[in-house]
Design a protein around this motif. Structure first.
Motif, mmCIF file in Angstrom:
data_model
loop_
_atom_site.group_PDB
_atom_site.id
_atom_site.type_symbol
_atom_site.label_atom_id
_atom_site.label_comp_id
_atom_site.label_asym_id
_atom_site.label_seq_id
_atom_site.Cartn_x
_atom_site.Cartn_y
_atom_site.Cartn_z
ATOM 1 N N PHE A 10 -6.232 3.268 2.546
ATOM 2 C CA PHE A 10 -5.006 4.019 2.850
ATOM 3 C C PHE A 10 -4.131 4.193 1.604
ATOM 4 N N SER A 69 -2.826 -0.962 10.715
ATOM 5 C CA SER A 69 -3.351 -0.870 9.346
ATOM 6 C C SER A 69 -4.060 -2.173 8.969
ATOM 7 N N ASP A 85 -5.627 -8.840 -6.136
ATOM 8 C CA ASP A 85 -4.347 -9.527 -6.295
ATOM 9 C C ASP A 85 -3.257 -8.673 -5.682
ATOM 10 N N LYS A 131 1.268 6.324 13.214
ATOM 11 C CA LYS A 131 1.298 5.348 14.306
ATOM 12 C C LYS A 131 1.100 6.048 15.639
ATOM 13 N N GLY A 173 2.599 -6.507 -5.027
ATOM 14 C CA GLY A 173 3.893 -6.520 -4.355
ATOM 15 C C GLY A 173 3.865 -5.729 -3.072
ATOM 16 N N ARG A 174 4.924 -5.935 -2.286
ATOM 17 C CA ARG A 174 5.071 -5.168 -1.052
ATOM 18 C C ARG A 174 6.488 -4.629 -0.984
ATOM 19 N N GLU A 175 6.597 -3.394 -0.549
ATOM 20 C CA GLU A 175 7.917 -2.825 -0.278
ATOM 21 C C GLU A 175 7.957 -2.575 1.209
ATOM 22 N N ASN A 193 7.040 6.630 4.892
ATOM 23 C CA ASN A 193 5.771 6.933 5.538
ATOM 24 C C ASN A 193 5.489 6.091 6.780
ATOM 25 N N ASP A 194 6.060 4.881 6.819
ATOM 26 C CA ASP A 194 5.731 4.006 7.949
ATOM 27 C C ASP A 194 6.371 4.480 9.253
ATOM 28 N N ARG A 200 -0.844 1.080 -1.230
ATOM 29 C CA ARG A 200 -1.409 1.371 0.087
ATOM 30 C C ARG A 200 -0.310 1.582 1.109
ATOM 31 N N GLU A 201 -0.549 2.496 2.036
ATOM 32 C CA GLU A 201 0.386 2.689 3.146
ATOM 33 C C GLU A 201 0.001 1.721 4.257
ATOM 34 N N ILE A 202 0.873 0.766 4.523
ATOM 35 C CA ILE A 202 0.594 -0.186 5.597
ATOM 36 C C ILE A 202 1.702 -0.092 6.643
ATOM 37 N N ASP A 203 1.463 -0.668 7.810
ATOM 38 C CA ASP A 203 2.497 -0.683 8.835
ATOM 39 C C ASP A 203 3.699 -1.403 8.244
ATOM 40 N N GLY A 204 4.837 -0.784 8.297
ATOM 41 C CA GLY A 204 6.040 -1.435 7.792
ATOM 42 C C GLY A 204 6.379 -1.107 6.352
ATOM 43 N N GLY A 205 5.535 -0.384 5.650
ATOM 44 C CA GLY A 205 5.902 -0.026 4.290
ATOM 45 C C GLY A 205 4.725 0.204 3.365
ATOM 46 N N LEU A 206 4.859 -0.293 2.141
ATOM 47 C CA LEU A 206 3.829 -0.089 1.118
ATOM 48 C C LEU A 206 3.398 -1.434 0.554
ATOM 49 N N GLU A 207 2.150 -1.473 0.100
ATOM 50 C CA GLU A 207 1.612 -2.689 -0.516
ATOM 51 C C GLU A 207 0.841 -2.264 -1.761
ATOM 52 N N THR A 208 0.999 -3.001 -2.837
ATOM 53 C CA THR A 208 0.256 -2.674 -4.052
ATOM 54 C C THR A 208 -0.738 -3.783 -4.366
ATOM 55 N N LEU A 209 -1.993 -3.396 -4.557
ATOM 56 C CA LEU A 209 -3.052 -4.345 -4.868
ATOM 57 C C LEU A 209 -3.670 -3.984 -6.212
#
Lengths: 249, 309
Positions: free
Chosen positions: A142, B93, B176, B247, B179-181, B238-239, A157-166
């Motif tokens: 995603f 997700s 790894d 969703k 971060g998460r926003e 986007n969420d 990545r677009e995840i439920d609740g926001g964004l995540e960077t890997l």
């Protein structure tokens, strides 16, 4: 660096799909077929990475009947360098496609595989993750942003609740979400050029993997229809209906 | 045979979709175990243990599972799979990221996004953006399934299951977390809210989206949704996107404001109990699915509605 982009031939995004009267399947006779929209985003991303000079070759792969050559030509018209058709006339489910792609990956040795997160026909959302598991590669599903370096890829990545960077080492699998990019339209000169690009065909049964379907569809039906409701005169009427008729507020 | 559910959580709180996934699992077996894999996730395990229909809670507390990465998590689920006939996760997700890896490692198909359980091996799932429902029979020995949460009523509290520790599997990390926003919000989770107010391109800008939709959501205690057009235009994050690729929601009340009702959007909300549409275009397709349609300028009608609540 080589990037592999699997592309699927599906019913065009704008076609309103109808269920057959005998409820065995949807009616696909004479409907327009196109590249799965998420796969277009994947091709676009790979081509952009090539244009930035990070990627040297973009290889499009499609698994399915001979008609998938059209899909591969579309990918090449967008900028893929060559195409591989893994030809099979039978039904191919995501696990089978993942196994075929694994065989292609072992042969081609890409550093990155970018594919659509889901196909708009079966809406499975499986193939990229399955391939990553079979290869024991990391995955970033995603994706809304991809930053590629020589030995690693950083993906938002677009995840439920926001964004995540890997961040992950290569080789890896990235699956695309809608907002990663806006795919280009192929220009006429590029469509002509694409016709001359190499397209290899491999018969699926020569790859030595089990591609038998595991799921059997026994019925395809129309979802329950929502009856259109009423128009209300104004906000007061709406509130009255919500309070006293629907009783939801 | 027993059934295993993969719980979705953030180490602190359980995500609501897990409750619906457990509900689907109960339709398959009276013997439902739930796996809580995370780091410092005891609170979550205790919460799961209180849910009706759960027989055992398996807890794997290990740093490898702290950020819920798919690679180690899938191997963990596979390491436990021998005891189970069905492995279920939510079609969120998180579940979509993890469960296909589980299926591939077990060499079985995944049955995605089920909306119905016909029997132990037969399931109903939407295809073509919900324009058709397919009934599929799995020939695999084990079934790996993701569950569309809106199709199953959540299980309630009122039990106390056994909580057991389970061993970590090959926990090698393959990525790894940089971060998460996460969108911080006091509002209910979009997928589990009883009321959703949803805005489209008709709102015109991020500022008007905020000034029109947020007071309405506050009054109704609603979650905020949006059409793809509104998200692509940058009005909201986007969420918030409701639709085929966003969703899937099915609240008691869905209020669609300033949106046309593209088929891909309808796929994400048409199972709502009551749908209200407010749009100035009387021919907008959204009115074909709305229980109550109000043809009006949203910039007048919505503040009026908010003020009257």
């Amino acid at each position: 660096m080589k990037v592999l982009v699997p592309v699927k031939r599906v019913v065009d995004y704008n076609v309103k799909v109808r269920v057959k009267a005998d409820e065995t399947d949807v009616d696909l006779a004479n409907v327009k077929m196109s590249m799965n929209p998420f796969d277009e985003i994947a091709v676009e991303e790979a081509v952009r990475l090539k244009e930035k000079g990070i990627v040297s070759e973009v290889v499009a792969v499609s698994c399915g009947p001979a008609a998938c050559q059209d899909t591969l030509r579309s990918a090449m018209a967008m900028g893929a360098d060559r195409g591989i058709l893994v030809e099979s006339d039978g039904e191919l489910q995501p696990l089978a496609v993942a196994k075929l792609l694994k065989a292609v990956c072992e042969k081609e040795g890409p550093s990155l595989l970018i594919c659509g997160k889901q196909a708009i026909d079966d809406d499975s959302n499986q193939t990229g993750q399955m391939l990553a598991a079979l290869m024991d590669w990391p995955q970033a599903t995603f994706a809304s942003k991809v930053e590629l370096a020589a030995d690693k890829v950083t993906v938002t990545r677009e995840i439920d609740g926001g964004l995540e960077t890997l961040a992950m080492a290569l080789p890896a699998v990235v699956t695309t979400d809608l907002r990663l990019n806006e795919p280009r339209y192929a220009t006429l000169p590029n469509i002509m050029k694409a016709k001359k690009k190499p397209l290899d065909t491999i018969a699926a049964d020569t790859l030595g993997v089990d591609i038998a379907p595991r799921l059997k569809t026994i019925k395809v039906s129309e979802p329950p229809k929502r009856a259109g409701g009423v128009k209300v005169a104004d906000v007061a009427d709406l509130l009255n209906k919500l309070r006293n008729e629907a009783k939801v507020i | 045979m027993a059934v295993l559910v993969l719980a979705e959580h953030d180490n602190k709180s359980l995500k609501a979709a897990t409750l619906n996934t457990i509900a689907a699992a109960i339709k398959l077996s009276g013997d439902v175990d739930v796996l809580v894999a995370g780091e410092g996730c005891a609170e979550v395990a205790a919460r799961v243990a209180a849910l009706q229909g759960v027989k055992r809670v398996l807890v794997v507390d290990n740093a490898a599972y702290g950020d819920q990465a798919a690679e180690p998590l899938a191997k963990l689920v596979v390491s436990l799979a021998a005891n189970y006939s069905h492995l279920l996760g939510p079609s969120s997700s998180y579940g979509k990221n993890t469960m296909p890896r589980v299926a591939a490692l077990l060499d079985v198909a995944q049955i995605s996004d089920i909306v119905g359980v016909v029997s132990e091996d037969t399931f109903v799932r939407p295809i073509y953006a919900g324009n058709a429902l397919a009934t599929v029979v799995s020939s695999d020995a084990k079934k790996v399934i993701t569950v569309r949460s809106t199709a199953f009523d959540p299980v309630a509290d009122g039990a106390s299951a056994a909580v057991e520790n389970a061993a970590a599997a090959d926990a090698a990390k393959k990525s790894d977390l940089v971060g998460r926003e996460l969108t911080k919000s006091e509002r209910p989770e979009l997928g589990a809210a009883k009321v959703v107010v949803s805005g489209g391109r008709g709102l015109g800008s991020g500022e008007s989206f905020k000034s029109i939709m947020e007071p309405l959501a506050d009054k109704l205690g609603a979650a905020i949704g949006a059409s793809r057009a509104a998200v692509d235009a940058g009005f909201v994050s986007n969420d918030c996107q409701v639709g085929q690729t966003g969703k899937i929601v099915a609240p008691q009340l869905y209020i669609a404001v300033g949106m046309s009702g593209a088929i891909q959007h309808l796929a994400g909300m048409k199972d709502s109990k009551v749908i209200v549409a407010i749009n100035k275009d009387p021919d907008a397709p959204i009115f074909q699915v709305a229980d109550y349609g109000l043809v009006a300028d949203l910039f007048e009608a919505v503040p009026q509605l908010t003020a009257s609540l």
